[in-house]
Design a protein around this motif. Structure first.
Motif, short mmCIF file in Angstrom:
data_model
loop_
_atom_site.label_atom_id
_atom_site.label_comp_id
_atom_site.label_asym_id
_atom_site.label_seq_id
_atom_site.Cartn_x
_atom_site.Cartn_y
_atom_site.Cartn_z
N LEU A 146 -3.15 -6.22 -2.50
CA LEU A 146 -4.32 -6.53 -3.33
C LEU A 146 -4.13 -7.84 -4.09
CD1 LEU A 146 -4.88 -2.98 -4.91
CD2 LEU A 146 -6.23 -4.02 -3.06
N GLY A 147 -5.22 -8.59 -4.24
CA GLY A 147 -5.23 -9.76 -5.10
C GLY A 147 -4.63 -11.00 -4.49
N ASN A 154 1.51 -5.21 -3.39
CA ASN A 154 1.37 -3.95 -2.66
C ASN A 154 1.06 -2.80 -3.60
OD1 ASN A 154 1.90 -5.02 -0.10
ND2 ASN A 154 4.11 -4.83 -0.39
N CYS A 155 -0.11 -2.21 -3.42
CA CYS A 155 -0.44 -0.93 -4.04
C CYS A 155 -0.08 0.15 -3.02
CB CYS A 155 -1.92 -0.88 -4.37
SG CYS A 155 -2.53 0.73 -4.93
N TYR A 156 0.48 1.25 -3.48
CA TYR A 156 0.83 2.35 -2.59
C TYR A 156 0.07 3.61 -2.97
CZ TYR A 156 4.56 -0.60 -0.88
OH TYR A 156 5.26 -1.65 -0.32
N ILE A 157 -0.44 4.28 -1.96
CA ILE A 157 -1.11 5.56 -2.12
C ILE A 157 -0.25 6.62 -1.44
CG2 ILE A 157 -3.22 6.89 -1.76
CD1 ILE A 157 -3.59 4.33 -3.46
N ILE A 158 0.19 7.58 -2.21
CA ILE A 158 0.97 8.70 -1.67
C ILE A 158 0.04 9.91 -1.62
CG2 ILE A 158 3.11 9.99 -1.82
CD1 ILE A 158 3.41 6.88 -1.81
N GLU A 159 -0.24 10.40 -0.43
CA GLU A 159 -1.23 11.47 -0.32
C GLU A 159 -0.64 12.74 0.25
OE1 GLU A 159 -4.09 11.16 3.21
OE2 GLU A 159 -3.59 9.05 2.82
N PRO A 165 -1.90 -0.38 -8.99
CA PRO A 165 -3.21 -0.91 -8.60
C PRO A 165 -3.41 -2.30 -9.21
CG PRO A 165 -3.48 0.65 -10.40
CD PRO A 165 -2.01 0.64 -10.06
N GLY A 166 -2.93 -3.31 -8.50
CA GLY A 166 -2.78 -4.63 -9.10
C GLY A 166 -4.03 -5.45 -9.26
N HIS A 176 6.09 -1.58 -13.10
CA HIS A 176 6.26 -2.47 -14.26
C HIS A 176 4.89 -3.04 -14.60
CE1 HIS A 176 6.49 -5.21 -10.84
NE2 HIS A 176 6.38 -6.25 -11.65
N ALA A 177 4.83 -3.86 -15.66
CA ALA A 177 3.51 -4.25 -16.19
C ALA A 177 3.21 -5.74 -16.06
CB ALA A 177 3.40 -3.82 -17.65
N HIS A 178 3.74 -6.41 -15.04
CA HIS A 178 3.28 -7.77 -14.78
C HIS A 178 1.83 -7.74 -14.31
CE1 HIS A 178 7.60 -9.48 -14.33
NE2 HIS A 178 7.11 -9.72 -15.53
N PHE A 179 1.10 -8.81 -14.61
CA PHE A 179 -0.35 -8.81 -14.42
C PHE A 179 -0.78 -8.47 -13.00
CE2 PHE A 179 0.83 -13.12 -13.25
CZ PHE A 179 0.01 -13.42 -12.17
N ASP A 180 0.01 -8.88 -12.01
CA ASP A 180 -0.40 -8.66 -10.62
C ASP A 180 -0.20 -7.22 -10.18
OD1 ASP A 180 2.38 -9.44 -10.89
OD2 ASP A 180 2.51 -9.48 -8.71
N HIS A 181 0.34 -6.39 -11.06
CA HIS A 181 0.52 -4.96 -10.75
C HIS A 181 -0.41 -4.07 -11.56
CE1 HIS A 181 4.32 -5.16 -8.30
NE2 HIS A 181 4.26 -6.39 -8.81
N ILE A 182 -1.18 -4.64 -12.51
CA ILE A 182 -1.95 -3.80 -13.44
C ILE A 182 -3.44 -4.15 -13.50
CG2 ILE A 182 0.11 -3.47 -14.86
CD1 ILE A 182 -1.19 -5.39 -16.93
#
Length: 211
Positions: free
Chosen positions: A8-9, A14-19, A30-31, A55-61
């Motif tokens: 994303l972005g 990488n956003c990961y969805i565990i289902e 969810p970056g 973590h909370a870097h902008f590209d992850h939040i």
């Protein structure tokens, strides 16, 4: 139980969805591009239970609040970065000219230690893996054989440590003491780039040899 990777972005975080088989899921990092992520989840009729941040870097939040509000779900983050969500200076968005200022509301749950977490049918362990940032954590799914490592460990590389709070020696210590102790076949779901394995990085990652 299975995972999906969604870059994303602009930085392709990488956003990961565990289902699970009942279509419940967890969202990791969810970056950005909240609408794209929500559409992806809707098409698959998935029902998110929570958001976990490495973590909370902008590209992850960047899409945290949009996704949180859509599904009315809680957000988890490590206490070392509890204030980063609301502060563009701390999360780094203030210093990237290509990026709008990123702010999100405070997290709902604060991770304060390494611990096992059980949420519905999801069971995993939180490892503290600081170095890329002070509050970086990795989420290890032992039964499923993978770890969501954020920006700690990449294929043939490691996370950058030139941002505020970064520390290369601390990061290498985290990798060697926490991640490289996992089984060699463990898949590493990194914050950027392709998937790798613990064994592959033990054998060929140039940043880890000679530590």
């Amino acid at each position: 139980m299975k995972w999906s990777q969604i870059p994303l972005g602009v930085l392709q975080t990488n956003c990961y969805i565990i289902e699970n088989t009942d279509q419940s899921c967890l969202i990791f990092d969810p970056g950005s591009e909240g609408k794209k992520l929500i559409n992806w989840l809707t098409k698959r009729s998935l029902k998110p239970d929570a958001i976990f941040l490495t973590h909370a870097h902008f590209d992850h939040i960047g899409a945290v609040d949009e996704v949180r509000d859509k599904y009315k779900i809680p957000v988890y983050i490590h206490e070392e970065e509890e204030t980063w969500l609301v502060d563009p200076k701390l999360n780094g968005s203030k210093f990237f000219t290509m990026q709008n200022l990123i702010q999100a509301r405070p997290a709902d749950f604060i991770l304060k230690k390494e611990e096992a977490i059980k949420l519905g049918d999801f069971e995993f362990f939180v490892y503290e893996t600081p170095g890329h940032s002070p509050g970086s954590v990795s989420y290890y799914f032992e039964k499923e054989g993978f770890v969501v490592s954020g920006d700690a460990l990449f294929k043939s590389s490691i996370g950058r440590t030139d941002l505020p709070g970064g520390n290369q020696s601390q990061l290498l210590k985290s990798i060697h003491e926490k991640l490289l102790f996992l089984p060699e076949e463990t898949e590493v779901l990194s914050g950027h780039g392709p998937i790798t394995t613990i064994g592959e990085e033990m054998d060929s990652n140039p940043f880890l040899n000679g530590f």
